[in-house]
Design a protein around this motif. Structure first.
Motif, PDB file in Angstrom:
ATOM      1  N   ASN A  16      16.363 -15.304  43.637  1.00 54.67           N
ATOM      2  CA  ASN A  16      15.355 -15.496  44.685  1.00 54.67           C
ATOM      3  C   ASN A  16      15.655 -14.687  45.935  1.00 54.67           C
ATOM      4  O   ASN A  16      15.156 -14.982  47.010  1.00 54.67           O
ATOM      5  N   HIS A  17      16.457 -13.630  45.799  1.00 55.66           N
ATOM      6  CA  HIS A  17      16.889 -12.892  46.979  1.00 55.66           C
ATOM      7  C   HIS A  17      16.316 -11.487  47.034  1.00 55.66           C
ATOM      8  O   HIS A  17      16.831 -10.643  47.744  1.00 55.66           O
ATOM      9  N   HIS A  18      15.250 -11.214  46.305  1.00 56.33           N
ATOM     10  CA  HIS A  18      14.744  -9.858  46.267  1.00 56.33           C
ATOM     11  C   HIS A  18      13.423  -9.696  47.008  1.00 56.33           C
ATOM     12  O   HIS A  18      12.806  -8.630  46.921  1.00 56.33           O
ATOM     13  N   GLY A  19      12.955 -10.698  47.735  1.00 55.15           N
ATOM     14  CA  GLY A  19      11.799 -10.540  48.597  1.00 55.15           C
ATOM     15  C   GLY A  19      10.462 -10.481  47.882  1.00 55.15           C
ATOM     16  O   GLY A  19       9.491  -9.970  48.405  1.00 55.15           O
ATOM     17  N   GLY A  20      10.339 -10.984  46.700  1.00 54.88           N
ATOM     18  CA  GLY A  20       9.074 -10.973  45.972  1.00 54.88           C
ATOM     19  C   GLY A  20       9.261 -10.472  44.560  1.00 54.88           C
ATOM     20  O   GLY A  20      10.040  -9.574  44.315  1.00 54.88           O
ATOM     21  N   ARG A  21       8.503 -11.002  43.638  1.00 52.03           N
ATOM     22  CA  ARG A  21       8.716 -10.647  42.239  1.00 52.03           C
ATOM     23  C   ARG A  21       7.940  -9.372  41.888  1.00 52.03           C
ATOM     24  O   ARG A  21       6.967  -9.381  41.148  1.00 52.03           O
ATOM     25  N   LEU A  22       8.408  -8.260  42.456  1.00 49.64           N
ATOM     26  CA  LEU A  22       7.833  -6.966  42.168  1.00 49.64           C
ATOM     27  C   LEU A  22       8.959  -6.015  41.774  1.00 49.64           C
ATOM     28  O   LEU A  22       9.939  -5.864  42.498  1.00 49.64           O
ATOM     29  N   ALA A  23       8.828  -5.370  40.637  1.00 48.36           N
ATOM     30  CA  ALA A  23       9.792  -4.353  40.235  1.00 48.36           C
ATOM     31  C   ALA A  23       9.029  -3.064  39.933  1.00 48.36           C
ATOM     32  O   ALA A  23       8.046  -3.073  39.199  1.00 48.36           O
TER      33      ALA A  23
END
Length: 222
Positions: A16-23
């Protein structure tokens, strides 16, 4: 064939530390040619909404025919397709000669990522980058060797980058005829080499590349 395994693995690792579920998957085209800019593109694909036929058709752009790349490019770049967002960035010939081709490629990726962030109205939370070197993207990133054959995001980006650059070189060929850029995209083919011998070096040739330096040196001795 590429799939979403690497994207899911990266997002799972970041929790949960990547600022949004976008890759996203940045990729470049045009590192090896003797002329023209280097172009980069990132792609974001909504795995849940992506048309399975599109996913099955994507692959490393070098493995696809020119016609198939163009067909995929039109789909990927269509703003009406809400499950896909792409962008482009480039580094000029002057930047290639000043920085070197690797650093210019990374700069083009950085510019492309910034353009995609604007298109998404937010910075991606994570990125997969083809190759061994990482540009400054402003998000968590992971380098993936041969990523365009493994990741759907990178595969889509490779199509966008290559088609964008190929079309740009075809347009530049009209301004600088005789080098065959509409066919060789600035690569060092026999046709391109013959054009340099006959017509000389243009402002769009990369003077930091040895064949161009050699051509300029040969001319100065005549």
């Amino acid at each position: 064939m590429p799939d979403f395994s690497l994207e899911r693995e990266l997002l799972d690792d970041l929790g949960n530390h990547h600022g949004g579920r976008l890759a996203t998957g940045p990729e470049e085209a045009g590192r090896g040619p003797w002329a023209g800019p280097v172009v980069a593109a990132p792609a974001w694909l909504d795995a849940a909404a992506l048309d399975p036929a599109l996913a099955e058709g994507l692959d490393d752009s070098k493995k696809l025919s020119a016609r198939r790349r163009s067909e995929l490019f039109e789909i990927l770049s269509d703003p009406a397709c809400a499950c896909v967002r792409v962008a482009v960035g480039e580094a000029s010939v002057e930047e290639i000669d000043s920085l070197n081709i690797l650093q210019a490629s990374l700069l083009a990726m950085q510019r492309a990522a910034e353009a995609l962030s604007a298109a998404l109205d937010s910075a991606p939370g994570a990125a997969l980058v083809d190759g061994k070197k990482l540009p400054q993207l402003g998000c968590e990133a992971r380098a993936v060797v041969k990523g365009d054959s493994r990741s759907l995001s990178i595969a889509a980006a490779s199509v966008v980058a290559k088609v964008t650059r190929d079309r740009a070189m075809a347009a530049l060929a009209r301004d600088y005829p005789g080098y065959g850029w509409e066919r060789n995209q600035g690569y060092g083919t026999a046709e391109h080499r013959a054009g340099i011998a006959r017509l000389g070096v243009t402002p769009l040739h990369r003077r930091s590349f040895r064949p161009i330096r050699d051509a300029l040196a040969s001319k100065s001795l005549t």
